[in-house]
Motif scaffolding. Structure first.
Motif, PDB file in Angstrom:
ATOM      1  N   PHE A 257      -7.535   4.625   0.759  1.00  0.00           N
ATOM      2  CA  PHE A 257      -7.506   3.588  -0.265  1.00  0.00           C
ATOM      3  C   PHE A 257      -6.757   2.360   0.219  1.00  0.00           C
ATOM      4  CE2 PHE A 257      -7.774   1.669  -4.168  1.00  0.00           C
ATOM      5  CZ  PHE A 257      -6.577   1.494  -4.817  1.00  0.00           C
ATOM      6  N   THR A 258      -5.871   2.589   1.170  1.00  0.00           N
ATOM      7  CA  THR A 258      -5.161   1.489   1.809  1.00  0.00           C
ATOM      8  C   THR A 258      -6.109   0.398   2.255  1.00  0.00           C
ATOM      9  OG1 THR A 258      -3.650   3.116   2.677  1.00  0.00           O
ATOM     10  CG2 THR A 258      -3.615   0.947   3.710  1.00  0.00           C
ATOM     11  N   ALA A 259      -7.223   0.785   2.810  1.00  0.00           N
ATOM     12  CA  ALA A 259      -8.136  -0.167   3.413  1.00  0.00           C
ATOM     13  C   ALA A 259      -8.957  -0.932   2.404  1.00  0.00           C
ATOM     14  CB  ALA A 259      -9.090   0.572   4.362  1.00  0.00           C
TER      15      ALA A 259
ATOM     16  N   GLY B 251      -4.985  -5.568  -0.329  1.00  0.00           N
ATOM     17  CA  GLY B 251      -4.931  -6.957   0.103  1.00  0.00           C
ATOM     18  C   GLY B 251      -4.887  -7.877  -1.090  1.00  0.00           C
ATOM     19  N   LEU B 252      -5.616  -7.535  -2.135  1.00  0.00           N
ATOM     20  CA  LEU B 252      -5.592  -8.313  -3.367  1.00  0.00           C
ATOM     21  C   LEU B 252      -4.201  -8.301  -3.967  1.00  0.00           C
ATOM     22  CD1 LEU B 252      -6.888  -9.772  -5.772  1.00  0.00           C
ATOM     23  CD2 LEU B 252      -7.432  -7.537  -6.707  1.00  0.00           C
ATOM     24  N   LEU B 253      -3.579  -7.139  -4.045  1.00  0.00           N
ATOM     25  CA  LEU B 253      -2.269  -7.052  -4.646  1.00  0.00           C
ATOM     26  C   LEU B 253      -1.231  -7.811  -3.825  1.00  0.00           C
ATOM     27  CD1 LEU B 253      -2.468  -3.310  -5.624  1.00  0.00           C
ATOM     28  CD2 LEU B 253      -2.639  -5.262  -7.148  1.00  0.00           C
ATOM     29  N   ALA B 254      -1.401  -7.810  -2.504  1.00  0.00           N
ATOM     30  CA  ALA B 254      -0.484  -8.578  -1.668  1.00  0.00           C
ATOM     31  C   ALA B 254      -0.585 -10.054  -1.984  1.00  0.00           C
ATOM     32  CB  ALA B 254      -0.800  -8.331  -0.193  1.00  0.00           C
ATOM     33  N   ALA B 255      -1.789 -10.501  -2.327  1.00  0.00           N
ATOM     34  CA  ALA B 255      -1.995 -11.920  -2.597  1.00  0.00           C
ATOM     35  C   ALA B 255      -1.392 -12.345  -3.927  1.00  0.00           C
ATOM     36  CB  ALA B 255      -3.494 -12.235  -2.589  1.00  0.00           C
ATOM     37  N   ILE B 256      -1.368 -11.433  -4.940  1.00  0.00           N
ATOM     38  CA  ILE B 256      -0.910 -11.870  -6.244  1.00  0.00           C
ATOM     39  C   ILE B 256       0.581 -11.680  -6.446  1.00  0.00           C
ATOM     40  CG2 ILE B 256      -3.148 -11.438  -7.290  1.00  0.00           C
ATOM     41  CD1 ILE B 256      -2.109  -8.927  -8.469  1.00  0.00           C
ATOM     42  N   GLY B 257       1.231 -10.868  -5.596  1.00  0.00           N
ATOM     43  CA  GLY B 257       2.675 -10.771  -5.655  1.00  0.00           C
ATOM     44  C   GLY B 257       3.176  -9.627  -6.511  1.00  0.00           C
ATOM     45  N   PRO B 258       4.407  -9.196  -6.278  1.00  0.00           N
ATOM     46  CA  PRO B 258       4.952  -8.014  -6.932  1.00  0.00           C
ATOM     47  C   PRO B 258       4.966  -8.090  -8.448  1.00  0.00           C
ATOM     48  CG  PRO B 258       6.293  -8.603  -5.041  1.00  0.00           C
ATOM     49  CD  PRO B 258       5.312  -9.718  -5.245  1.00  0.00           C
ATOM     50  N   ALA B 259       5.412  -9.211  -9.015  1.00  0.00           N
ATOM     51  CA  ALA B 259       5.557  -9.265 -10.466  1.00  0.00           C
ATOM     52  C   ALA B 259       4.225  -9.068 -11.167  1.00  0.00           C
ATOM     53  CB  ALA B 259       6.169 -10.602 -10.870  1.00  0.00           C
ATOM     54  N   GLU B 260       3.175  -9.732 -10.653  1.00  0.00           N
ATOM     55  CA  GLU B 260       1.875  -9.631 -11.289  1.00  0.00           C
ATOM     56  C   GLU B 260       1.203  -8.299 -10.994  1.00  0.00           C
ATOM     57  OE1 GLU B 260      -0.410 -13.616 -11.336  1.00  0.00           O
ATOM     58  OE2 GLU B 260       0.870 -13.639  -9.565  1.00  0.00           O
ATOM     59  N   ALA B 261       1.608  -7.623  -9.940  1.00  0.00           N
ATOM     60  CA  ALA B 261       0.940  -6.380  -9.565  1.00  0.00           C
ATOM     61  C   ALA B 261       1.348  -5.219 -10.443  1.00  0.00           C
ATOM     62  CB  ALA B 261       1.232  -6.048  -8.106  1.00  0.00           C
ATOM     63  N   GLU B 262       2.469  -5.327 -11.157  1.00  0.00           N
ATOM     64  CA  GLU B 262       2.888  -4.250 -12.021  1.00  0.00           C
ATOM     65  C   GLU B 262       2.057  -4.306 -13.300  1.00  0.00           C
ATOM     66  OE1 GLU B 262       7.041  -4.414 -12.636  1.00  0.00           O
ATOM     67  OE2 GLU B 262       7.535  -4.285 -10.507  1.00  0.00           O
ATOM     68  N   ASN B 263       1.391  -3.223 -13.613  1.00  0.00           N
ATOM     69  CA  ASN B 263       0.502  -3.218 -14.762  1.00  0.00           C
ATOM     70  C   ASN B 263       0.462  -1.816 -15.334  1.00  0.00           C
ATOM     71  OD1 ASN B 263      -1.734  -3.252 -16.553  1.00  0.00           O
ATOM     72  ND2 ASN B 263      -2.641  -4.922 -15.385  1.00  0.00           N
ATOM     73  N   THR B 264       0.877  -1.675 -16.586  1.00  0.00           N
ATOM     74  CA  THR B 264       0.913  -0.351 -17.191  1.00  0.00           C
ATOM     75  C   THR B 264       0.152  -0.300 -18.510  1.00  0.00           C
ATOM     76  OG1 THR B 264       3.003  -0.873 -18.269  1.00  0.00           O
ATOM     77  CG2 THR B 264       3.124   0.212 -16.126  1.00  0.00           C
ATOM     78  N   GLY B 265      -0.423  -1.407 -18.975  1.00  0.00           N
ATOM     79  CA  GLY B 265      -1.110  -1.419 -20.256  1.00  0.00           C
ATOM     80  C   GLY B 265      -2.409  -0.636 -20.199  1.00  0.00           C
TER      81      GLY B 265
ATOM     82  N   GLY C  41       6.667  -3.979  -2.480  1.00  0.00           N
ATOM     83  CA  GLY C  41       6.928  -4.894  -1.382  1.00  0.00           C
ATOM     84  C   GLY C  41       6.292  -4.423  -0.096  1.00  0.00           C
ATOM     85  N   ASP C  42       6.530  -3.182   0.278  1.00  0.00           N
ATOM     86  CA  ASP C  42       5.943  -2.613   1.491  1.00  0.00           C
ATOM     87  C   ASP C  42       4.720  -1.761   1.201  1.00  0.00           C
ATOM     88  OD1 ASP C  42       7.903  -3.713   3.184  1.00  0.00           O
ATOM     89  OD2 ASP C  42       9.258  -2.054   2.709  1.00  0.00           O
ATOM     90  N   SER C  43       4.625  -1.275  -0.024  1.00  0.00           N
ATOM     91  CA  SER C  43       3.519  -0.390  -0.366  1.00  0.00           C
ATOM     92  C   SER C  43       3.141  -0.584  -1.828  1.00  0.00           C
ATOM     93  CB  SER C  43       3.880   1.071  -0.092  1.00  0.00           C
ATOM     94  OG  SER C  43       4.964   1.468  -0.918  1.00  0.00           O
TER      95      SER C  43
ATOM     96  N   PHE D 158      -0.293   7.957  -5.887  1.00  0.00           N
ATOM     97  CA  PHE D 158      -0.823   7.608  -4.568  1.00  0.00           C
ATOM     98  C   PHE D 158       0.017   6.443  -4.048  1.00  0.00           C
ATOM     99  CE2 PHE D 158      -4.185   9.253  -7.186  1.00  0.00           C
ATOM    100  CZ  PHE D 158      -4.948  10.065  -6.366  1.00  0.00           C
ATOM    101  N   GLU D 159       0.577   6.600  -2.867  1.00  0.00           N
ATOM    102  CA  GLU D 159       1.359   5.512  -2.271  1.00  0.00           C
ATOM    103  C   GLU D 159       0.673   5.049  -1.000  1.00  0.00           C
ATOM    104  OE1 GLU D 159       5.468   6.285  -1.652  1.00  0.00           O
ATOM    105  OE2 GLU D 159       5.891   4.264  -0.885  1.00  0.00           O
ATOM    106  N   MET D 160       0.442   3.741  -0.908  1.00  0.00           N
ATOM    107  CA  MET D 160      -0.315   3.190   0.201  1.00  0.00           C
ATOM    108  C   MET D 160       0.300   1.903   0.710  1.00  0.00           C
ATOM    109  SD  MET D 160      -3.412   3.967  -2.217  1.00  0.00           S
ATOM    110  CE  MET D 160      -2.254   3.217  -3.311  1.00  0.00           C
ATOM    111  N   PRO D 161       0.252   1.674   2.021  1.00  0.00           N
ATOM    112  CA  PRO D 161       0.701   0.383   2.549  1.00  0.00           C
ATOM    113  C   PRO D 161      -0.308  -0.712   2.224  1.00  0.00           C
ATOM    114  CG  PRO D 161      -0.147   1.748   4.305  1.00  0.00           C
ATOM    115  CD  PRO D 161      -0.145   2.606   3.079  1.00  0.00           C
ATOM    116  N   ARG D 162       0.092  -1.938   2.483  1.00  0.00           N
ATOM    117  CA  ARG D 162      -0.778  -3.066   2.166  1.00  0.00           C
ATOM    118  C   ARG D 162      -1.979  -3.147   3.105  1.00  0.00           C
ATOM    119  NH1 ARG D 162       1.615  -7.206  -0.784  1.00  0.00           N
ATOM    120  NH2 ARG D 162       3.768  -6.793  -1.445  1.00  0.00           N
TER     121      ARG D 162
END
Length: 254
Positions: free
Chosen positions: A10-12, A16-30, A148-150, A216-220
């Motif tokens: 899933f890393t692949a 990349g999308l989440l790296a582009a939008i940044g940590p704050a926006e990547a958190e989503n629990t709704g 940040g890293d994953s 699931f934990e994955m690198p960027r």
């Protein structure tokens, strides 16, 4: 055609999308109230009203709205610029699930198991509302966290009372283009310029789920085209691989 990926693979795809939008926006629990999948075509003169309904849904934060452009109407004189063979294949699989003798456009499928004419706004909206919060609605929470890293993808468990020892579900990744404007120069919609929302580019099964909470934990990664959105669908599958009810979903726009 679905391709099965392990959590590491899933890393692949998604991050990349989440790296582009940044940590704050990547958190989503709704938890959305539902998922609407529209099967549409630029070559179908009945589809623009359904595309307009999908556009409305795509503007909502509580609905995952996806447009699957199909290619089987291309022979009518206009080749749909957003169509993918895999989209048509997904619709044919749904036809097997829903016991339909044929496919059609515009077809809207809500939560993987209720279908209707996608141009019937009242029916689409009432079905979404009717299923929300019921056993036929989305029952499992999905969340994404950028450390940040994953990226950590958390999939919850089935709620108490809905346990199913024989559950088989796929975690499905969907890549889509949030907005596309197309000038249609031939076919049934000749002369129209239409803005399409959330046109699906790629669907891939990336993991399996057995009803229990899992992370699931994955690198960027950099494999997603910059500017695209992505969705994750937790979807039941039967023994022959046909898609069933969607149990959980999450979407991220760029």
């Amino acid at each position: 055609m679905f391709r099965l990926w392990t959590p590491g693979h899933f890393t692949a795809l998604a991050l990349g999308l989440l790296a582009a939008i940044g940590p704050a926006e990547a958190e989503n629990t709704g938890r959305p109230i539902g998922v609407v999948e529209l099967f549409t075509s630029q070559g179908c003169n009945s589809c623009p009203p359904a595309d307009a309904v999908l556009d409305e849904l795509a503007s909502r934060k509580d609905v995952v709205a996806l447009a699957y452009h199909v290619d089987y109407w291309d022979y009518l004189g206009w080749r749909d610029a957003l169509a993918r063979p895999a989209n048509s294949e997904r619709q044919r699989k749904y036809a097997g699930t829903l016991q339909k003798s044929s496919v059609y456009t515009p077809q809207a499928i809500v939560n993987g198991h209720r279908d209707m004419n996608g141009a019937n706004r009242a029916e689409v909206m009432s079905t979404l509302e009717a299923l929300a919060g019921t056993a036929a609605g989305l029952q499992v929470d999905l969340s994404l966290e950028d450390t940040g890293d994953s990226i950590i993808v958390s999939v919850g468990s089935l709620p108490e009372g809905l346990e199913d020892k024989d559950i088989s579900a796929h975690l499905v990744f969907v890549d889509y283009t949030p907005k596309s404007t197309v000038e249609i120069r031939a076919g049934e919609n000749r002369g129209r310029t239409i803005q399409y929302r959330n046109a699906v580019n790629r669907i891939q099964t990336i993991g399996m789920w057995d009803g229990t909470a899992r992370k699931f934990e994955m690198p960027r990664s950099e494999l997603i085209q910059k500017g695209n959105g992505c969705a994750l669908l937790l979807q039941r599958v039967d023994g022959s691989g046909l898609p069933g009810a969607i149990l959980g979903a999450i979407a991220l726009d760029p």
